[in-house]
Motif scaffolding. Structure first.
Motif, PDB file in Angstrom:
ATOM      1  N   LEU A  39       0.691  -7.237  -4.369  1.00 29.13           N
ATOM      2  CA  LEU A  39      -0.178  -6.225  -3.758  1.00 29.13           C
ATOM      3  C   LEU A  39      -1.592  -6.332  -4.315  1.00 29.13           C
ATOM      4  CD1 LEU A  39      -0.639  -3.745  -2.000  1.00 29.13           C
ATOM      5  CD2 LEU A  39       0.160  -2.332  -3.925  1.00 29.13           C
ATOM      6  N   VAL A  40      -1.697  -6.465  -5.623  1.00 30.18           N
ATOM      7  CA  VAL A  40      -3.020  -6.613  -6.250  1.00 30.18           C
ATOM      8  C   VAL A  40      -3.708  -7.868  -5.721  1.00 30.18           C
ATOM      9  CG1 VAL A  40      -4.230  -7.018  -8.424  1.00 30.18           C
ATOM     10  CG2 VAL A  40      -2.349  -5.366  -8.331  1.00 30.18           C
ATOM     11  N   VAL A  43      -4.807  -7.472  -1.911  1.00 28.39           N
ATOM     12  CA  VAL A  43      -5.971  -6.595  -1.772  1.00 28.39           C
ATOM     13  C   VAL A  43      -7.230  -7.306  -2.265  1.00 28.39           C
ATOM     14  CG1 VAL A  43      -7.048  -4.467  -2.602  1.00 28.39           C
ATOM     15  CG2 VAL A  43      -4.650  -4.461  -1.903  1.00 28.39           C
ATOM     16  N   ALA A  44      -7.126  -8.001  -3.408  1.00 25.88           N
ATOM     17  CA  ALA A  44      -8.285  -8.693  -3.967  1.00 25.88           C
ATOM     18  C   ALA A  44      -8.770  -9.811  -3.046  1.00 25.88           C
ATOM     19  CB  ALA A  44      -7.939  -9.264  -5.348  1.00 25.88           C
ATOM     20  N   TYR A  46      -8.217 -10.132   0.242  1.00 21.90           N
ATOM     21  CA  TYR A  46      -8.769  -9.577   1.478  1.00 21.90           C
ATOM     22  C   TYR A  46     -10.169  -9.012   1.238  1.00 21.90           C
ATOM     23  CZ  TYR A  46      -9.181  -7.066   5.864  1.00 21.90           C
ATOM     24  OH  TYR A  46      -9.623  -6.622   7.085  1.00 21.90           O
ATOM     25  N   ALA A  47     -10.353  -8.309   0.116  1.00 28.47           N
ATOM     26  CA  ALA A  47     -11.665  -7.744  -0.204  1.00 28.47           C
ATOM     27  C   ALA A  47     -12.704  -8.850  -0.362  1.00 28.47           C
ATOM     28  CB  ALA A  47     -11.579  -6.907  -1.478  1.00 28.47           C
ATOM     29  N   LEU A 300       3.747  -9.636   1.475  1.00 25.10           N
ATOM     30  CA  LEU A 300       2.383  -9.634   0.946  1.00 25.10           C
ATOM     31  C   LEU A 300       1.933 -11.046   0.574  1.00 25.10           C
ATOM     32  CD1 LEU A 300       2.635  -6.450  -1.288  1.00 25.10           C
ATOM     33  CD2 LEU A 300       1.237  -6.699   0.776  1.00 25.10           C
ATOM     34  N   THR A 304      -1.193 -12.986   2.207  1.00 23.82           N
ATOM     35  CA  THR A 304      -2.238 -13.583   1.378  1.00 23.82           C
ATOM     36  C   THR A 304      -2.494 -15.030   1.781  1.00 23.82           C
ATOM     37  OG1 THR A 304      -1.627 -12.159  -0.479  1.00 23.82           O
ATOM     38  CG2 THR A 304      -2.924 -14.119  -0.994  1.00 23.82           C
TER      39      THR A 304
END
Length: 348
Positions: A39-40, A43-44, A46-47, A300, A304
């Motif tokens: 998850l981390v 998110v990283a 995608y950001a 996830l 990614t």
């Protein structure tokens, strides 16, 4: 009849990811989840691409559809591959199975005129046979599945190449569209491919099996400690054979989808999936040693993978850098998974 497995440090409940005793603190339980690192990471990543490629349309509906469609086909294979990895085994033959399934459909229907639904049934039956052979050879001989499936990969690849030339004179055969099969395997819902629905459905089923059934508990037990699982009455050989059949079935399904979508089969199709599915599973928190992982984490990890592959394109950078990103993510994921797991086990 086999007796149920008792929950021990070696054979933890599937809802706990298959790892050790339950930490008492919320932080410990959160860190212990196999999908936490995934998850981390998702998110990283995608950001990062949201900032560097938003102006090129990465965050648009079409851009989102691009990376989701890329992730979907991989996710269809990654879910059963992850189940097999959790059980402590590995399957290299999925690449050749994709190509062989593709040619079975294309040659049967494109060259010999069989109805496409019959060709698809033949391709799926072939994949189940491949998985059955992989499972039986691995469990009977006790050889590493890496070696067994490497051999199967070469055998299937060579056979598909030879038979394709003998039966059709080429290694790429065109196939006329069948409306029903197109709707089932290669239709679009707005900008999204129907493979997205297949991916979600397969992932949900795999998650239910892993977390809500005795079979899922057996999968964790088999990967966590083969000897303990056997002594507890888990049918480890049967579990592994079923899982090998599952990975082959998923590979054939992707081969069929690609054949229908591109109106033709290619014997070389699917080679990239051999390690990409494993990479996505590991990024998603599955340990190569077995006994640990979750379907949410795998989802996830696959997302990614899709974000990186398509995000690089939207930045305008050299697409060769996608492999650099994936390699770095893989190393970080392996280190992080082991770190969080050890940290969680010390949280009381």
């Amino acid at each position: 009849m086999s007796t149920p497995v008792k929950t021990t440090p070696q054979t933890a409940k599937p809802t706990e990811g298959g790892a050790g005793p339950r930490p008492r603190t919320l932080a410990g339980r959160t860190l212990r989840r196999p999908e936490f690192g995934a998850l981390v990471g998702a998110v990283a990543v995608y950001a990062f691409f949201m900032v560097t490629a938003s102006g090129a349309g990465f965050v648009s509906l079409e851009g989102t559809a691009s990376w989701l469609d890329t992730a979907a086909e991989l996710g269809i294979i990654a879910a059963p591959v992850a189940l097999l990895l959790i059980a402590g085994e590995f399957d290299l033959s999925i690449g050749s199975t994709i190509g062989a399934a593709s040619m079975i459909v294309a040659i049967s229907s494109g060259t010999y005129g069989f109805p496409q639904w019959i060709s698809i049934v033949l391709a799926l039956a072939f994949s189940l046979l491949v998985g059955l052979v992989n499972g039986i050879v691995t469990t009977r001989t006790k050889l590493p599945s890496f070696i067994v499936t490497l051999g199967t990969q070469l055998v299937i690849g060579g056979a598909a190449l030879g038979f394709s030339r003998a039966l059709s004179g080429t290694t790429a055969v065109s196939l006329g569209p069948d409306p029903v099969m197109q709707a089932l395997f290669a239709s679009k819902i707005g900008p999204f491919q129907s493979s997205l629905l297949w991916w979600i459905g397969i992932t949900v089923v795999a998650a239910w099996i892993l977390t809500r059934t005795r079979f899922g508990n057996w999968v964790y037990a088999t990967g966590g400690s083969l000897e303990v699982a056997s002594e507890a009455g888990v049918p480890v050989a049967r579990i592994k054979i079923i899982l090998f059949m599952g990975t082959s079935f998923g590979a054939a399904l992707v081969g069929i989808m690609q054949t229908i979508a591109f109106n033709g089969g290619d014997v070389t199709r699917g080679r990239a999936f051999v390690f990409d599915a494993v990479i996505a599973a590991v990024i998603g928190g599955v340990l190569l040693q077995g006994g640990y992982g979750s379907m949410l984490g795998v989802l996830l990890g696959v997302a990614t993978y899709g974000i990186v592959n398509i995000g690089i394109f939207y930045t305008g950078w050299n697409t060769d850098y996608a492999q650099l990103f994936l390699g770095a993510l893989l190393l970080v994921a392996v280190i992080a998974n082991n770190y969080f797991r050890k940290l969680a086990l010390t949280s009381r």
